[in-house]
Write a protein that holds these residues in place. Structure first.
Motif, PDB file in Angstrom:
ATOM      1  N   GLU A 226       2.147   8.009  -0.857  1.00 30.43           N
ATOM      2  CA  GLU A 226       1.532   6.768  -1.351  1.00 30.43           C
ATOM      3  C   GLU A 226       0.026   6.974  -1.424  1.00 30.43           C
ATOM      4  OE1 GLU A 226       3.372   4.508  -2.464  1.00 30.43           O
ATOM      5  OE2 GLU A 226       5.252   4.420  -1.322  1.00 30.43           O
ATOM      6  N   GLY A 230      -2.296   2.556  -5.312  1.00 34.37           N
ATOM      7  CA  GLY A 230      -0.933   2.213  -5.697  1.00 34.37           C
ATOM      8  C   GLY A 230      -0.285   3.186  -6.660  1.00 34.37           C
ATOM      9  N   GLY A 236       4.906   2.713  -4.418  1.00 37.08           N
ATOM     10  CA  GLY A 236       3.690   2.300  -5.102  1.00 37.08           C
ATOM     11  C   GLY A 236       2.872   1.304  -4.305  1.00 37.08           C
ATOM     12  N   ILE A 237       2.981   1.350  -2.968  1.00 38.83           N
ATOM     13  CA  ILE A 237       2.188   0.448  -2.138  1.00 38.83           C
ATOM     14  C   ILE A 237       0.742   0.943  -2.109  1.00 38.83           C
ATOM     15  CG2 ILE A 237       4.120  -0.312  -0.740  1.00 38.83           C
ATOM     16  CD1 ILE A 237       3.325   1.649   1.408  1.00 38.83           C
ATOM     17  N   GLU A 238      -0.176   0.092  -1.679  1.00 38.43           N
ATOM     18  CA  GLU A 238      -1.579   0.472  -1.744  1.00 38.43           C
ATOM     19  C   GLU A 238      -2.357   0.006  -0.525  1.00 38.43           C
ATOM     20  OE1 GLU A 238      -3.744  -2.518  -4.621  1.00 38.43           O
ATOM     21  OE2 GLU A 238      -1.822  -1.926  -5.527  1.00 38.43           O
TER      22      GLU A 238
END
Length: 365
Positions: A226, A230, A236-238
């Motif tokens: 990650e 994102g 696709g976490i940020e």
């Protein structure tokens, strides 16, 4: 000793530093005279750089941060456990994996003890090993780098244990990916890359319920690809949604991948990889983490041949921890390429008019 790319190593030269085989044992010791056959074999096994004995720098010693015993134990556990998972292909027995968890905790205790004796050491190139699988050496490299950074950051021993286990096992999910795909030396298709990316999820599910593996270590496997903006995977976490440990490991994982031989390209030198890392500041990686990493990485490792803006060349013989991009250089040739008889060590942190403009006798046009 002198650090040379394998392309510059010639028969008759003698090793200045040990080479380890795929099992973590010493394959070639110091002072072994190299033949063309040995050089060719090392190249086939992915060794891109060698430390070569050089009488002009025989007073320079590059210490190993891990003892031979710890290195042997770590590689043995990684090989045994990962290969078992490759063979079992997700059909592991719980009791067997619990035992693996205990073994990896024992390995981490040894690694933390060894690294504690080298807290102030700079991170140097560590791919001086003949390995039959990139995955094994890469896992150990990322663990060493991450644990050293964790110490510099100020984590306590239990935090180092979790970070270390997460980094040591961050790629364990690749044991569930077809080996031919992992070793493919051509561009991956979209479907193949999608398959490779699943290793992050596989790693999480392999680790998440194990009583001897912290849940955070499983999240390291899940999140190490990650990125802050994102753009990473699998979710696709940020930003802060990515755990701090996973952000450390993601940074180190990228660096080691670039500075280690791959089937599809040669290894980069540290300063080349760091340029790429810096390009990802605050988009891919935390600025504060990059800065600490920069302060701990030997951008110009001891033994590297460098060319200065004066036309003189020499070998890096010492590091300035506060200014790693300005090392101490022993001048060997003058601007006309003639050997200097009276060797001189120049501290670039004090000679600000001098700059490194090339490495290994290669000067960019």
């Amino acid at each position: 000793m002198r650090l040379l790319p394998l392309s510059m190593v010639r028969p008759g030269m003698k090793l200045g530093k040990k080479i380890y085989n795929e099992e973590g044992l010493v394959l070639l010791g110091e002072e072994v005279e190299l033949t063309q056959t040995l050089i060719n074999r090392l190249g086939k096994h992915g060794v891109d750089f060698l430390y070569i004995a050089d009488p002009r720098t025989d007073d320079i010693i590059v210490p190993d941060v891990l003892s031979d015993g710890t290195r042997l134990r770590a590689i043995s556990e990684i090989r045994t456990s990962f290969r078992k998972l490759m063979d079992d292909s997700m059909k592991r027995k719980s009791a067997g994996f619990v035992q693996m968890g205990r073994a990896f905790r024992d390995v981490m205790n040894l690694i933390i003890d060894d690294l504690s004796g080298h807290k102030d050491a700079m991170i140097m190139l560590s791919n001086m090993s003949v390995m039959d699988d990139y995955l094994f050496q890469h896992s150990l490299n990322v663990c060493i780098y991450s644990t050293m950074l964790g110490m510099a950051h100020g984590y306590n021993r239990e935090e180092l244990m979790t970070l270390g286990l997460g980094s040591l096992l961050h790629d364990i999910g690749k044991t569930q990916i077809p080996i031919d795909l992992l070793r493919k030396n051509a561009k991956l298709t979209d479907d193949e890359f999608s398959c490779i990316k699943k290793h992050a999820e596989y790693g999480f599910y392999l680790l998440k319920d194990e009583p001897n593996i912290p849940l955070l270590a499983a999240h390291c496997a899940f999140q190490h690809h990650e990125r802050l903006n994102g753009s990473g995977y699998p979710r696709g976490i940020e930003g802060t949604a990515i755990h701090d440990y996973a952000r450390w490991i993601g940074l180190v994982d990228s660096y080691d991948a670039m500075t280690t031989h791959r089937v599809y390209r040669k290894a980069m030198l540290p300063h080349q990889a760091m340029e790429i890392i810096f390009a990802g500041t605050e988009t891919l990686y935390d600025k504060s983490k990059i800065e600490l990493f920069r302060d701990k990485i030997a951008i110009y490792p001891i033994g590297l041949t460098v060319t200065l803006n004066t036309g003189e060349s020499g070998i890096v013989v010492g590091l300035n921890k506060l200014i790693p991009h300005r090392p101490i250089v022993r001048l060997l040739t003058n601007q006309d390429g003639q050997e200097i008889q009276a060797l001189q060590d120049v501290d670039l942190s004090k000679k600000l008019s001098l700059m490194i403009i090339g490495v290994n006798d290669i000067v960019p046009a």
